[in-house]
Motif scaffolding. Sequence first.
Motif, PDB file in Angstrom:
ATOM      1  N   VAL A   1     -12.082 -15.218  10.278  1.00 43.87           N
ATOM      2  CA  VAL A   1     -11.360 -13.953  10.105  1.00 43.87           C
ATOM      3  C   VAL A   1      -9.867 -14.214  10.302  1.00 43.87           C
ATOM      4  N   HIS A   2      -9.125 -14.160   9.194  1.00 42.53           N
ATOM      5  CA  HIS A   2      -7.686 -14.457   9.291  1.00 42.53           C
ATOM      6  C   HIS A   2      -6.818 -13.205   9.240  1.00 42.53           C
ATOM      7  N   SER A   3      -7.428 -12.063   8.869  1.00 42.30           N
ATOM      8  CA  SER A   3      -6.628 -10.844   8.741  1.00 42.30           C
ATOM      9  C   SER A   3      -7.418  -9.633   9.209  1.00 42.30           C
ATOM     10  N   VAL A   4      -6.742  -8.761   9.958  1.00 40.36           N
ATOM     11  CA  VAL A   4      -7.303  -7.468  10.331  1.00 40.36           C
ATOM     12  C   VAL A   4      -6.266  -6.404   9.978  1.00 40.36           C
ATOM     13  N   ILE A   5      -6.579  -5.558   9.002  1.00 39.18           N
ATOM     14  CA  ILE A   5      -5.686  -4.484   8.566  1.00 39.18           C
ATOM     15  C   ILE A   5      -6.130  -3.198   9.244  1.00 39.18           C
ATOM     16  N   VAL A   6      -5.199  -2.498   9.913  1.00 43.64           N
ATOM     17  CA  VAL A   6      -5.551  -1.361  10.765  1.00 43.64           C
ATOM     18  C   VAL A   6      -4.881  -0.087  10.263  1.00 43.64           C
ATOM     19  N   PHE A   7      -5.694   0.870   9.844  1.00 43.59           N
ATOM     20  CA  PHE A   7      -5.196   2.185   9.441  1.00 43.59           C
ATOM     21  C   PHE A   7      -4.924   3.028  10.686  1.00 43.59           C
ATOM     22  N   GLN A   8      -3.782   3.692  10.715  1.00 43.45           N
ATOM     23  CA  GLN A   8      -3.414   4.513  11.870  1.00 43.45           C
ATOM     24  C   GLN A   8      -3.921   5.932  11.649  1.00 43.45           C
ATOM     25  N   ARG A   9      -5.076   6.232  12.242  1.00 42.84           N
ATOM     26  CA  ARG A   9      -5.680   7.556  12.078  1.00 42.84           C
ATOM     27  C   ARG A   9      -5.385   8.473  13.253  1.00 42.84           C
ATOM     28  N   THR A  10      -5.608   8.006  14.471  1.00 42.82           N
ATOM     29  CA  THR A  10      -5.478   8.870  15.644  1.00 42.82           C
ATOM     30  C   THR A  10      -4.138   8.707  16.358  1.00 42.82           C
ATOM     31  N   LEU A  68      -3.153  -1.579  -1.877  1.00 44.54           N
ATOM     32  CA  LEU A  68      -3.974  -2.292  -0.898  1.00 44.54           C
ATOM     33  C   LEU A  68      -4.558  -3.567  -1.511  1.00 44.54           C
ATOM     34  N   ALA A  69      -4.940  -3.517  -2.775  1.00 44.47           N
ATOM     35  CA  ALA A  69      -5.449  -4.721  -3.445  1.00 44.47           C
ATOM     36  C   ALA A  69      -4.384  -5.817  -3.436  1.00 44.47           C
ATOM     37  N   ASN A  70      -3.137  -5.447  -3.716  1.00 44.03           N
ATOM     38  CA  ASN A  70      -2.046  -6.424  -3.677  1.00 44.03           C
ATOM     39  C   ASN A  70      -1.829  -6.955  -2.263  1.00 44.03           C
ATOM     40  N   ALA A  71      -1.964  -6.081  -1.268  1.00 43.68           N
ATOM     41  CA  ALA A  71      -1.798  -6.510   0.127  1.00 43.68           C
ATOM     42  C   ALA A  71      -2.887  -7.502   0.517  1.00 43.68           C
ATOM     43  N   LEU A  72      -4.105  -7.263   0.072  1.00 45.51           N
ATOM     44  CA  LEU A  72      -5.196  -8.196   0.366  1.00 45.51           C
ATOM     45  C   LEU A  72      -4.943  -9.550  -0.306  1.00 45.51           C
ATOM     46  N   ARG A  73      -4.518  -9.507  -1.561  1.00 44.86           N
ATOM     47  CA  ARG A  73      -4.211 -10.757  -2.258  1.00 44.86           C
ATOM     48  C   ARG A  73      -3.086 -11.506  -1.544  1.00 44.86           C
ATOM     49  N   ALA A  74      -2.079 -10.747  -1.085  1.00 44.42           N
ATOM     50  CA  ALA A  74      -0.937 -11.371  -0.412  1.00 44.42           C
ATOM     51  C   ALA A  74      -1.360 -12.052   0.882  1.00 44.42           C
ATOM     52  N   ARG A  75      -2.443 -11.576   1.481  1.00 42.71           N
ATOM     53  CA  ARG A  75      -2.928 -12.162   2.733  1.00 42.71           C
ATOM     54  C   ARG A  75      -4.020 -13.199   2.482  1.00 42.71           C
ATOM     55  N   GLY A  76      -4.167 -13.609   1.231  1.00 37.77           N
ATOM     56  CA  GLY A  76      -5.031 -14.735   0.917  1.00 37.77           C
ATOM     57  C   GLY A  76      -6.476 -14.402   0.616  1.00 37.77           C
ATOM     58  N   VAL A  77      -6.794 -13.129   0.403  1.00 35.35           N
ATOM     59  CA  VAL A  77      -8.175 -12.760   0.064  1.00 35.35           C
ATOM     60  C   VAL A  77      -8.402 -13.033  -1.419  1.00 35.35           C
ATOM     61  N   ALA A 119       1.363  -3.193   5.727  1.00 34.65           N
ATOM     62  CA  ALA A 119       0.816  -4.134   4.742  1.00 34.65           C
ATOM     63  C   ALA A 119       1.088  -3.689   3.310  1.00 34.65           C
ATOM     64  N   VAL A 120       1.092  -2.371   3.062  1.00 30.45           N
ATOM     65  CA  VAL A 120       1.228  -1.884   1.679  1.00 30.45           C
ATOM     66  C   VAL A 120       2.663  -1.464   1.337  1.00 30.45           C
ATOM     67  N   ARG A 121       3.553  -1.438   2.340  1.00 30.70           N
ATOM     68  CA  ARG A 121       4.882  -0.829   2.135  1.00 30.70           C
ATOM     69  C   ARG A 121       5.628  -1.423   0.944  1.00 30.70           C
ATOM     70  N   GLU A 122       5.625  -2.722   0.818  1.00 27.99           N
ATOM     71  CA  GLU A 122       6.402  -3.377  -0.248  1.00 27.99           C
ATOM     72  C   GLU A 122       5.562  -3.730  -1.471  1.00 27.99           C
ATOM     73  N   GLN A 123       4.322  -3.269  -1.486  1.00 29.02           N
ATOM     74  CA  GLN A 123       3.425  -3.672  -2.579  1.00 29.02           C
ATOM     75  C   GLN A 123       3.568  -2.759  -3.797  1.00 29.02           C
ATOM     76  N   ALA A 124       3.423  -3.352  -4.973  1.00 28.83           N
ATOM     77  CA  ALA A 124       3.508  -2.600  -6.230  1.00 28.83           C
ATOM     78  C   ALA A 124       2.319  -1.657  -6.377  1.00 28.83           C
ATOM     79  N   GLN A 125       2.534  -0.583  -7.147  1.00 29.55           N
ATOM     80  CA  GLN A 125       1.480   0.394  -7.391  1.00 29.55           C
ATOM     81  C   GLN A 125       0.670   0.065  -8.638  1.00 29.55           C
ATOM     82  N   THR A 126       0.848  -1.137  -9.144  1.00 25.68           N
ATOM     83  CA  THR A 126       0.005  -1.638 -10.235  1.00 25.68           C
ATOM     84  C   THR A 126      -0.592  -2.970  -9.796  1.00 25.68           C
TER      85      THR A 126
END
Length: 660
Positions: A220-229, A126-135, A246-253
């Motif tokens: 607000v340029h990004s809204v990441i939505v977890f699918q809970r329900t 998720l950290a990598n996904a946030l960085r990838a979206r410009g955070v 958002a996290v599918r292709e992101q590294a685990q490091t």
Amino acid sequence: MSVINSVLIENRIFPPAEALVERSTISGRVAYDALCQEAETDYSGYWARLAREHLTWKKEFTTSLDESRAPFYQWFADGTLNVSYNCLDRHVEAGLGDKLAIIFEADDGQLSRITYQQLLARVCQLANALRARGVKPGDRVLIYLPMSIEGVVAMQACARIGAIHSVVFGGFSAKSIHERIVDAGTVAVITADGQCRGGKRIPLKPAVDDAIAMGGCEMVHSVIVFQRTGDDCSMQAGRDVWWHDAVREQAQTCEPEWVGAEHPLFLLYTSGSTGKPKGVQHSSGGYLLHAALTMKWTFDIQADDVFWCTADIGWVTGHTYIAYGPLACGATQLMFEGVPTYPNAGRFWHMIQNHKVSVFYTAPTAIRSLIKAGEISPETHPKNYDLTSLRILGSVGEPINPDAWMWYYEQVGGSRCPIVDTFWQTETGGHMITPLPGVTPLVPGSCTLPFPGIQASVVDETGLELEWGKGGLLVVKKPWPSMIRTIYGDPQRYANSYFPADLGGNLYLAGDGAMRDPNTGYFTIMGRIDDVLNVAGHRMGTMEIESALASNPLVAEAAVVGRPDDVTGEAICAFVVLKQARPSGAEAAEIANQLRSWITKEIGPIAKPKDIRFGDNLPKTRSGKIMRRLLRSLAKNEDITQDVSTLENPGILDQLKQNA
């Protein structure tokens, strides 16, 4: 200001068991006194030693406390570290990667377990996904999620890249979200389609959409939505993305962002009773130090413990004692999505039994609600469950009245588990006054002694220290590492609110009334200063009157506020929940008179409520916090104009309009 009169007398004392003293991290009063003496002798050196011993630094600090810009104090300012690294990587590197970090129980009972290695991998993705979206470091990210592993992942991911998170409780309205987005200049939002609580599915994403649509949220340029329900929700192309995508292709490091100790870790908004929400800003190094220390000392956390804090991550308790403190210590913790009364009021006890919880931390409001539930539905009483795994109990959120304390001690803890009755605030970051399990003889209703290194006192309105036995203003005399750094965007409000000139500008004003026992020096919190009642010249704390009411065998819970009175200046109005069905008519009048007589006997006629109103419950947020400002409006017979969207039970307000 005259002295606040103390009317609560409590003589019961429960010393720690010898076996507990022997195994505790802080063992015995001599060890406690030695820490306090070290802090007294070399205050900044004391905290510097602890910071070096309990945190891992990328670049070690050379300066401990910087008072040059008081009251904007700084701690360990030239040192660098990363909070996420301290909570995750260092445990994995120490060989604890396979240790359980979180056991998560969903509302419907489904279980998920995640180890430290797995948690680190998800945080990195998720950290990598946030960085990838410009955070970027220093950007503000609003988190609006249900109680979930994902909530912790989102907070840790922000910490990992140096972004500043602002968590909003999942029961808050679109207006509340909008206020926080605008005030903080939020660039990204992490939310979910919905949440599950008490068997109900509650949407979340629509509130975020409504908030952004109110205007002023163009950043607000990004809204990441977890699918809970799995419920439908709108997704705006380019801005919104599903978490799993958002996290599918992101590294685990993910290389941590090494930040200065004073780099803001988070903003947490407190609404208060009036005015716009205050963005309480906490640092990285000092905050994490106190989170770790209080986990180790207050809860005496051991390697084999299962720790459970029942708070929501939307409140500071969930920040310090879910998202950061337990992980900083490498502990295993339980997280829970639901409510304590679903599918029945035995849910807490069932979970303690099933997960072998050893350290349990909850709020007095939850305890009092479960006392009533056990009376109405005896099958949900704690005695029907195996709670022998418990070794330490904790209380948080407000003062716990002695009768609820005794029930908790006897019925939940089997008269063998010490109760750490913790006093602290959003602004303090962690425990300030609290028993330590292997040190402190316990007195029901008292938070006892300051945490080692915290220098608390009771003063009058000029800042003059009061003798023990007299109630006054609770203050802290010296800055401490986890203290609030400022109110975001409003430093003057910070200085005026917490270091008022009337007290000399150098004492932290907690906003609570307190008294120290003349014999032990133990602190008892007497309620918020705003709630101190002035009846015919007598100043009384609401907590003591509430405790006296709750000690009546008929009463499950009570809240007391004042209203203007032509004769006495202020009259006492009590809102009462009985252990039986809500009375009406003649029965209500009779029980009200019984309670007035009880108060006369317990305290004296001066504390007798003029109005008594009965309800099936008190107006509470979904986290169990009593909304006292609504009670004050009801007591004055004013129309409710405040936002009530966070109430778990808005129908209660109509019940409480009726006097008895």
